[in-house]
Design an enzyme around this catalytic site. Structure first.
Site, PDB file in Angstrom:
ATOM      1  N   ALA A 179       5.948  -4.953 -19.969  1.00 49.43           N
ATOM      2  CA  ALA A 179       6.673  -5.238 -18.716  1.00 49.43           C
ATOM      3  C   ALA A 179       5.639  -5.371 -17.595  1.00 49.43           C
ATOM      4  O   ALA A 179       5.711  -4.699 -16.562  1.00 49.43           O
ATOM      5  CB  ALA A 179       7.710  -4.157 -18.421  1.00 49.43           C
ATOM      6  N   HIS A 224      -0.818  -4.261 -13.376  1.00 46.18           N
ATOM      7  CA  HIS A 224      -1.513  -4.305 -14.675  1.00 46.18           C
ATOM      8  C   HIS A 224      -2.587  -5.410 -14.667  1.00 46.18           C
ATOM      9  O   HIS A 224      -3.690  -5.214 -15.182  1.00 46.18           O
ATOM     10  CB  HIS A 224      -0.527  -4.642 -15.799  1.00 46.18           C
ATOM     11  CG  HIS A 224       0.524  -3.602 -16.039  1.00 46.18           C
ATOM     12  ND1 HIS A 224       1.841  -3.786 -15.722  1.00 46.18           N
ATOM     13  CD2 HIS A 224       0.446  -2.360 -16.585  1.00 46.18           C
ATOM     14  CE1 HIS A 224       2.542  -2.718 -16.059  1.00 46.18           C
ATOM     15  NE2 HIS A 224       1.720  -1.827 -16.576  1.00 46.18           N
ATOM     16  N   LYS A 283      -1.662   4.602  -9.615  1.00 45.95           N
ATOM     17  CA  LYS A 283      -0.263   4.900  -9.289  1.00 45.95           C
ATOM     18  C   LYS A 283       0.210   6.139 -10.053  1.00 45.95           C
ATOM     19  O   LYS A 283       0.938   6.968  -9.554  1.00 45.95           O
ATOM     20  CB  LYS A 283       0.652   3.718  -9.580  1.00 45.95           C
ATOM     21  CG  LYS A 283       2.000   3.970  -8.929  1.00 45.95           C
ATOM     22  CD  LYS A 283       3.109   3.119  -9.430  1.00 45.95           C
ATOM     23  CE  LYS A 283       3.425   3.218 -10.848  1.00 45.95           C
ATOM     24  NZ  LYS A 283       4.438   4.148 -11.259  1.00 45.95           N
ATOM     25  N   ILE A 332      -1.283  -1.364  -6.592  1.00 46.62           N
ATOM     26  CA  ILE A 332      -0.921  -2.687  -6.059  1.00 46.62           C
ATOM     27  C   ILE A 332       0.526  -2.583  -5.562  1.00 46.62           C
ATOM     28  O   ILE A 332       1.368  -1.970  -6.233  1.00 46.62           O
ATOM     29  CB  ILE A 332      -1.066  -3.792  -7.138  1.00 46.62           C
ATOM     30  CG1 ILE A 332      -2.478  -3.767  -7.743  1.00 46.62           C
ATOM     31  CG2 ILE A 332      -0.739  -5.169  -6.560  1.00 46.62           C
ATOM     32  CD1 ILE A 332      -3.609  -4.099  -6.788  1.00 46.62           C
TER      33      ILE A 332
END
Ligand code: PAF
Length: 284
Positions: free
Chosen positions: A32, A37, A152, A179
């Site tokens: 996903a 990523h 994160k 991000i």
């Protein structure tokens, strides 16, 4: 981009590359994929000669089976995104390749000094043991020189570092920045489960963190945090703040006042049944 599903094929290919003196970089994911990523893939490519990415939705790190079942699967898009970003190898193992004795087979817990019981671990029992076990297994298979992880999941990075120290795995860790979506919401694979309206409003979470960061040291941390929590409760009435904390960046113990230790501001919020995490490193 090459795609391997079997450990033996992956091993053979990577061993050949290593013998050629090529530095191996590794980005583990559960698919996903989003821009967060892809930024890790790009970071990896800058540092390593061969970029390996894995997509494996690890059942043992989901304490809630419905979260596992609902975990988004966007494989065809993921493959396109990885190829476009210049990933060299995609490892797509089956559950049996990762857990030959079965995902439910009991394993000795990895000592994590209680870090796995706090914050995310307190709400998701067993989650970090599952993460540590699967990352250990993936590192054993890929044997990278460098491992790229996203900031994160701040607590996850600490847990993985602890596991790596425990097993003395010779791998360097590089951490990629968070991000964000245009409204400030930290990118996460789970964001797609939010309604459009909630996803827009969820930008307030980062806004609240920035407000806290700007006021640190002006009043004591607990007052600051409780004001920020009230702000969030008022502006996002359908959200529940699970934790909002200024913590020691290594132990994750709460810090009541500003001092000179490396610190991190961490938050977890439930919105529309989706758990949203964010953080700001205050000093490192
Ligand atoms: O952050 C993730 O996507 C996962 O927890 C990880 C590190 C790939 C382990 O399954």
């Amino acid at each position: 981009m090459l795609l391997f599903k079997r450990n033996s094929d992956l091993n053979e290919y990577i061993a050949k590359k290593r013998a050629e003196g090529i530095k191996i970089g590794f980005v583990p994911t559960m698919g996903a994929l989003h821009a967060g990523h892809i930024s890790l893939i790009k970071l990896c490519r800058r540092d390593a000669g061969l970029t390996v990415c894995s997509i494996f939705v690890n059942p043992t790190q989901f304490n809630d089976p419905s979260d596992y079942e609902k975990y988004p699967n966007t494989l065809p898009t993921d493959v396109d995104l990885l190829a476009e970003a210049g990933c060299d190898v995609l490892f797509l193992p089956t559950i049996t390749e990762i857990y030959p004795e079965g995902a439910g087979a009991s394993k000795s817990p990895i000592p994590l000094d209680g870090l796995d019981q706090q914050l995310e671990g307190a709400s998701r029992p067993g989650h970090f043991q599952g993460v540590a076990q699967v990352v250990k297994r993936l590192l054993d298979l890929v044997k990278p020189d460098v491992l790229i992880l996203g900031q994160k999941d701040f607590q996850q990075v600490l847990i993985i570092k602890k596991m790596i120290r425990h097993f003395q795995i010779p791998v360097e860790i590089i951490q990629g920045a968070i991000i964000r979506e245009p409204n400030g919401l930290a990118m996460s694979s789970r964001n797609v489960r939010l309604s459009r309206d909630a996803r827009e409003r969820a930008g307030l979470i980062y806004h609240a963190l920035k407000q806290i960061q700007g006021r640190l040291g002006t009043i004591n941390n607990s007052q600051l945090l409780s004001e920020a929590e009230s702000y969030l409760t008022k502006e996002l009435p359908d959200a529940q703040v699970d934790y909002l904390i200024v913590a020691d960046a290594e132990t994750l113990q709460p810090l009541t006042d500003r001092d000179n230790r490396p610190a991190v501001l961490l938050i977890a919020v439930w919105l529309e049944g989706v758990r949203l995490l964010d953080n700001i490193v205050l000093m490192s």
